[in-house]
Design a protein around this motif. Structure first.
Motif, PDB file in Angstrom:
ATOM      1  N   GLY A 182       0.846  -1.232   0.100  1.00  0.00           N
ATOM      2  CA  GLY A 182      -0.006   0.003   0.037  1.00  0.00           C
ATOM      3  C   GLY A 182       0.811   1.410   0.029  1.00  0.00           C
ATOM      4  O   GLY A 182       0.261   2.607  -0.083  1.00  0.00           O
ATOM      5  N   PHE A 183       2.105   1.000   0.322  1.00  0.00           N
ATOM      6  CA  PHE A 183       3.127   2.568   0.287  1.00  0.00           C
ATOM      7  C   PHE A 183       3.510   2.716  -0.990  1.00  0.00           C
ATOM      8  O   PHE A 183       4.203   3.834  -1.106  1.00  0.00           O
ATOM      9  CB  PHE A 183       4.359   1.771   1.164  1.00  0.00           C
ATOM     10  CG  PHE A 183       4.247   1.889   2.663  1.00  0.00           C
ATOM     11  CD1 PHE A 183       3.033   1.212   3.150  1.00  0.00           C
ATOM     12  CD2 PHE A 183       4.891   2.620   3.491  1.00  0.00           C
ATOM     13  CE1 PHE A 183       2.673   1.055   4.582  1.00  0.00           C
ATOM     14  CE2 PHE A 183       4.752   2.520   4.836  1.00  0.00           C
ATOM     15  CZ  PHE A 183       3.503   2.165   5.222  1.00  0.00           C
TER      16      PHE A 183
ATOM     17  N   LEU B  82      12.015  10.113   1.568  1.00  0.00           N
ATOM     18  CA  LEU B  82      11.744   8.670   1.659  1.00  0.00           C
ATOM     19  C   LEU B  82      11.285   8.224   2.961  1.00  0.00           C
ATOM     20  O   LEU B  82      12.179   8.199   4.095  1.00  0.00           O
ATOM     21  CB  LEU B  82      12.556   7.661   0.982  1.00  0.00           C
ATOM     22  CG  LEU B  82      12.869   7.899  -0.397  1.00  0.00           C
ATOM     23  CD1 LEU B  82      14.126   7.239  -0.984  1.00  0.00           C
ATOM     24  CD2 LEU B  82      11.686   7.289  -1.490  1.00  0.00           C
ATOM     25  N   SER B  85       8.730   2.856   7.892  1.00  0.00           N
ATOM     26  CA  SER B  85       8.026   2.626   8.788  1.00  0.00           C
ATOM     27  C   SER B  85       8.700   1.567   9.436  1.00  0.00           C
ATOM     28  O   SER B  85       8.402   0.515   9.482  1.00  0.00           O
ATOM     29  CB  SER B  85       6.505   2.140   8.307  1.00  0.00           C
ATOM     30  OG  SER B  85       5.672   1.829   9.407  1.00  0.00           O
ATOM     31  N   ILE B 103       1.010  -6.216   7.241  1.00  0.00           N
ATOM     32  CA  ILE B 103       1.515  -6.221   5.777  1.00  0.00           C
ATOM     33  C   ILE B 103       2.642  -6.878   5.480  1.00  0.00           C
ATOM     34  O   ILE B 103       3.592  -7.250   5.911  1.00  0.00           O
ATOM     35  CB  ILE B 103       2.046  -4.549   5.854  1.00  0.00           C
ATOM     36  CG1 ILE B 103       0.958  -3.660   5.989  1.00  0.00           C
ATOM     37  CG2 ILE B 103       2.710  -4.187   4.378  1.00  0.00           C
ATOM     38  CD1 ILE B 103       1.073  -2.434   6.256  1.00  0.00           C
ATOM     39  N   GLU B 104       2.507  -7.608   4.326  1.00  0.00           N
ATOM     40  CA  GLU B 104       3.459  -8.732   3.697  1.00  0.00           C
ATOM     41  C   GLU B 104       4.598  -7.853   3.126  1.00  0.00           C
ATOM     42  O   GLU B 104       4.433  -6.907   2.384  1.00  0.00           O
ATOM     43  CB  GLU B 104       2.839  -9.342   2.255  1.00  0.00           C
ATOM     44  CG  GLU B 104       2.070 -10.592   2.622  1.00  0.00           C
ATOM     45  CD  GLU B 104       1.606 -11.209   1.457  1.00  0.00           C
ATOM     46  OE1 GLU B 104       2.302 -11.412   0.655  1.00  0.00           O
ATOM     47  OE2 GLU B 104       0.488 -11.252   1.370  1.00  0.00           O
ATOM     48  N   THR B 105       6.002  -8.123   3.513  1.00  0.00           N
ATOM     49  CA  THR B 105       6.755  -7.372   2.890  1.00  0.00           C
ATOM     50  C   THR B 105       8.177  -8.077   3.350  1.00  0.00           C
ATOM     51  O   THR B 105       8.156  -8.823   4.136  1.00  0.00           O
ATOM     52  CB  THR B 105       7.128  -5.795   3.674  1.00  0.00           C
ATOM     53  OG1 THR B 105       8.314  -5.062   3.059  1.00  0.00           O
ATOM     54  CG2 THR B 105       7.139  -6.018   5.199  1.00  0.00           C
ATOM     55  N   ASP B 106       9.051  -7.754   2.494  1.00  0.00           N
ATOM     56  CA  ASP B 106      10.400  -8.695   2.464  1.00  0.00           C
ATOM     57  C   ASP B 106      11.475  -7.714   3.049  1.00  0.00           C
ATOM     58  O   ASP B 106      12.711  -7.782   2.958  1.00  0.00           O
ATOM     59  CB  ASP B 106      10.856  -9.253   1.180  1.00  0.00           C
ATOM     60  CG  ASP B 106      11.012  -8.251   0.043  1.00  0.00           C
ATOM     61  OD1 ASP B 106      10.681  -7.060   0.213  1.00  0.00           O
ATOM     62  OD2 ASP B 106      11.749  -8.543  -1.075  1.00  0.00           O
ATOM     63  N   LEU B 109       9.254  -0.984   5.098  1.00  0.00           N
ATOM     64  CA  LEU B 109       8.183  -0.291   4.375  1.00  0.00           C
ATOM     65  C   LEU B 109       8.837   0.995   4.157  1.00  0.00           C
ATOM     66  O   LEU B 109       9.328   1.624   4.892  1.00  0.00           O
ATOM     67  CB  LEU B 109       6.862  -0.282   5.214  1.00  0.00           C
ATOM     68  CG  LEU B 109       6.084  -1.735   5.180  1.00  0.00           C
ATOM     69  CD1 LEU B 109       5.328  -1.537   6.437  1.00  0.00           C
ATOM     70  CD2 LEU B 109       5.768  -2.346   4.085  1.00  0.00           C
ATOM     71  N   MET B 110       8.371   1.459   3.036  1.00  0.00           N
ATOM     72  CA  MET B 110       8.982   2.774   2.722  1.00  0.00           C
ATOM     73  C   MET B 110       7.989   3.760   1.504  1.00  0.00           C
ATOM     74  O   MET B 110       7.661   2.844   0.593  1.00  0.00           O
ATOM     75  CB  MET B 110      10.258   2.771   2.238  1.00  0.00           C
ATOM     76  CG  MET B 110      11.084   4.192   2.174  1.00  0.00           C
ATOM     77  SD  MET B 110      13.032   3.900   1.949  1.00  0.00           S
ATOM     78  CE  MET B 110      13.313   3.568   3.383  1.00  0.00           C
ATOM     79  N   TYR B 111       7.639   4.817   1.703  1.00  0.00           N
ATOM     80  CA  TYR B 111       7.297   5.566   0.437  1.00  0.00           C
ATOM     81  C   TYR B 111       7.831   6.692   0.118  1.00  0.00           C
ATOM     82  O   TYR B 111       8.494   7.150   0.930  1.00  0.00           O
ATOM     83  CB  TYR B 111       5.497   5.698   0.858  1.00  0.00           C
ATOM     84  CG  TYR B 111       5.391   6.788   1.874  1.00  0.00           C
ATOM     85  CD1 TYR B 111       5.509   6.520   3.338  1.00  0.00           C
ATOM     86  CD2 TYR B 111       5.128   8.259   1.534  1.00  0.00           C
ATOM     87  CE1 TYR B 111       5.331   7.486   4.162  1.00  0.00           C
ATOM     88  CE2 TYR B 111       5.031   9.420   2.444  1.00  0.00           C
ATOM     89  CZ  TYR B 111       5.189   8.885   3.934  1.00  0.00           C
ATOM     90  OH  TYR B 111       5.130  10.088   4.623  1.00  0.00           O
ATOM     91  N   GLN B 112       7.502   7.395  -0.919  1.00  0.00           N
ATOM     92  CA  GLN B 112       8.173   8.662  -1.531  1.00  0.00           C
ATOM     93  C   GLN B 112       7.176   9.676  -1.151  1.00  0.00           C
ATOM     94  O   GLN B 112       5.894   9.779  -1.614  1.00  0.00           O
ATOM     95  CB  GLN B 112       8.662   8.524  -2.952  1.00  0.00           C
ATOM     96  CG  GLN B 112       9.299   9.704  -3.195  1.00  0.00           C
ATOM     97  CD  GLN B 112      10.480   9.395  -4.350  1.00  0.00           C
ATOM     98  OE1 GLN B 112      10.862   8.616  -4.737  1.00  0.00           O
ATOM     99  NE2 GLN B 112      10.924  10.792  -4.545  1.00  0.00           N
ATOM    100  N   GLY B 184       0.419   4.436  -2.579  1.00  0.00           N
ATOM    101  CA  GLY B 184       1.110   5.072  -1.636  1.00  0.00           C
ATOM    102  C   GLY B 184       0.189   6.397  -1.531  1.00  0.00           C
ATOM    103  O   GLY B 184      -0.844   6.296  -2.061  1.00  0.00           O
ATOM    104  N   HIS B 244      18.247   0.153   1.918  1.00  0.00           N
ATOM    105  CA  HIS B 244      17.033  -0.173   1.462  1.00  0.00           C
ATOM    106  C   HIS B 244      16.505   0.692   0.254  1.00  0.00           C
ATOM    107  O   HIS B 244      16.198   0.426  -1.028  1.00  0.00           O
ATOM    108  CB  HIS B 244      15.737  -0.252   2.352  1.00  0.00           C
ATOM    109  CG  HIS B 244      14.420  -1.000   1.953  1.00  0.00           C
ATOM    110  ND1 HIS B 244      13.966  -1.820   1.225  1.00  0.00           N
ATOM    111  CD2 HIS B 244      13.546  -0.101   1.185  1.00  0.00           C
ATOM    112  CE1 HIS B 244      12.998  -2.095   0.978  1.00  0.00           C
ATOM    113  NE2 HIS B 244      12.229  -0.831   0.761  1.00  0.00           N
TER     114      HIS B 244
END
Lengths: 330, 330
Positions: A182-183, B82, B85, B103-106, B109-112, B184, B244
């Motif tokens: 969602g990010f 950037l 979370s 939240i599924e992530t490897d 978490l990051m957004y611009q 995002g 990252h």
């Protein structure tokens, strides 16, 4: 008029380009960079326009033959890049191929992308791994002046200063991972390439209607014509995309707003502007994707033509894809 | 050393600030702006450091008393913001309150986010509508030098030039709409505010360990102490967040990387750094959110203190929330 940037430092050096894209002249006496021109647009645009007319008439002193290899992106770095997804046909194909429900939204889809570096039309484009699923995305973009928070569609349309063509390079295996958070996209969306020239809306004539391009985007992967896709099915005009972007923020001069991948419901005849859309079409028709993502060494070319014409609107991007060098040991 | 920016044009004018945050001196002879200092860091940092020592010792010519109201954000505009979370506790509370799977992530978490304008520590902050759910988010951030694509954690950590405090204003009813698109946040995340000073990691001493702040973030909503939250549960260090961010892109000098909302598993004792987290806690404990979002006219104050100490690390943000003026008629 038509503007470009010669390679020079981080912001390039402003050029005016002739109507036929064959000749250029330095515009540094009027504004040193594209960003500087956008910052002072009302003052400098008339002067740039006069130089453009002299150049096109063959009477500008210091004119030289335009070589794409000498060009950086027309706006080599920007304070803001907001990329929409305004071609509903593209989203519909992707949803159908992956048996996903349509994306829930109350307006245009839009994400904020990397803007501190746009690559030049003939730059080599470096990625770390082929396995990330290297793809291109052909789309149109506008550059705005300053826009106040809460601007409506009319003010959004009036703020459009320049129009251009962008190849929004995407790493599809990372897109799929990041979209689920969602990010939005950070790793999946590195620097874009840009076509040589930006063009004022008035210069586009009949190729600019209802804040949409009446043009076809031609995409070549090596020698293969991958798509020649008319852009007339854009669901939201750029006036609406600018207003959406300004809902809760001021936009600064030099903000770039993208249309998202150009796509057509006549895809069987006209092709696609990204590999991932063609894969979706193959999945729907043939039960599986057949077209591979890019390998290192491949070349991608994009060019836009006014509908039914052979006049190149923004010049061509022509980029090779290579493996990035590892960072230096410290 | 400690640096700030006096209001002056779009990029401010660089100041060096004394260790106790009481005095400042113009640093324009060394670098005109914070961005200019970051662009030439290796050359200018030693000179800025010498001025800092003279200022702190009381021997710098032209020193003056620092007034927060005269300050812009230390980096008033940046090429890239950037926001991570990195406090897993915050994500866990939100998921539990809304009965969502994690939240599924490897990775982080990051957004611009929007970077062309950061607001000053005492600026008035304008939003169009209270109904959008106006919230604050207290978090820490680092400013990097140039970072090459593919940089590892070690190179990421070495690229951290400065550390600071950000209030990432958020519009929660729009957050909820935009997160579902996967694209995002654009409308939900307008301009952030920033605390007065940025500080080099060496200056933080024991308050900087494993690329995390050993500090508490104090948040006041009007007269109410909303949280005094220790930041020691940060799941990813800033070295990892920088690496990252650089997975598939070069980062330019002046890139800002955020931690996301500071959060603690001891929330019952220490409170929260955003309204939305407190609402989540209320939903879990009491079956419904009770704390309202901000109304126009409210004030929010944020300040960070070294763990167990009373020494203000970055100075305070203290912003009023107001209704934005409508854009002018054209």
């Amino acid at each position: 008029m038509k503007l470009a940037s010669r390679r020079a430092g981080r912001d390039g050096a402003l050029l005016v380009v002739s109507r036929d894209l064959m000749m250029a002249v330095a515009a540094g006496d009027i504004a040193p960079t594209m960003q500087a021109a956008l910052d002072e647009w009302d003052a400098v645009a008339p002067e740039l326009g006069k130089l453009y007319e002299r150049l096109t008439a063959g009477t500008a002193a210091g004119a030289f033959r335009l070589e794409n290899a000498s060009l950086d992106a027309p706006l080599p770095r920007a304070w803001q890049w907001l990329d929409g997804s305004a071609f509903a046909q593209h989203a519909a194909l992707m949803a159908k191929a992956f048996s996903r429900p349509p994306i829930e939204t109350d307006g245009p889809l839009m994400y904020q992308g990397m803007s501190h570096r746009f690559l030049g039309p003939e730059d080599v484009v470096a990625f770390p791994r082929e396995e990330d699923g290297i793809d291109f995305e052909g789309e149109f973009a506008v550059i705005t002046g300053d826009v106040r928070m809460g601007a409506d569609r009319k003010a959004g349309g009036a703020a459009i200063r320049l129009v251009g063509l962008v190849n929004d390079w995407s790493l599809r295996r990372l897109t799929a991972v990041e979209v689920k958070t969602g990010f939005g996209w950070v790793r999946a969306k590195p620097a874009c390439s840009a076509a040589p020239v930006l063009v004022t809306p008035d210069e586009l004539g009949a190729a600019w209607k209802d804040f949409r391009l009446q043009a076809s985007l031609e995409v070549r992967r090596g020698d293969e014509l991958f798509g020649r896709v008319p852009a007339d099915e854009m669901e939201y005009g750029f006036d609406e995309l600018v207003a959406h972007a300004a809902t809760t923020r001021d936009l600064c001069a030099g903000t770039i707003i993208g249309s998202g991948t150009v796509s057509s419901s006549r895809y069987a005849d006209v092709g696609s502007c990204c590999i991932s859309e063609r894969q979706a079409i193959e999945m729907i028709a043939k039960g599986g994707a057949r077209t591979p993502y890019l390998s290192f060494g491949e070349r991608v070319r994009m060019e836009a033509f006014a509908q039914g014409g052979t006049h190149s609107l923004f010049g061509a991007t022509h980029n090779s894809v290579v493996r990035s060098a590892p960072p230096p040991e410290r």
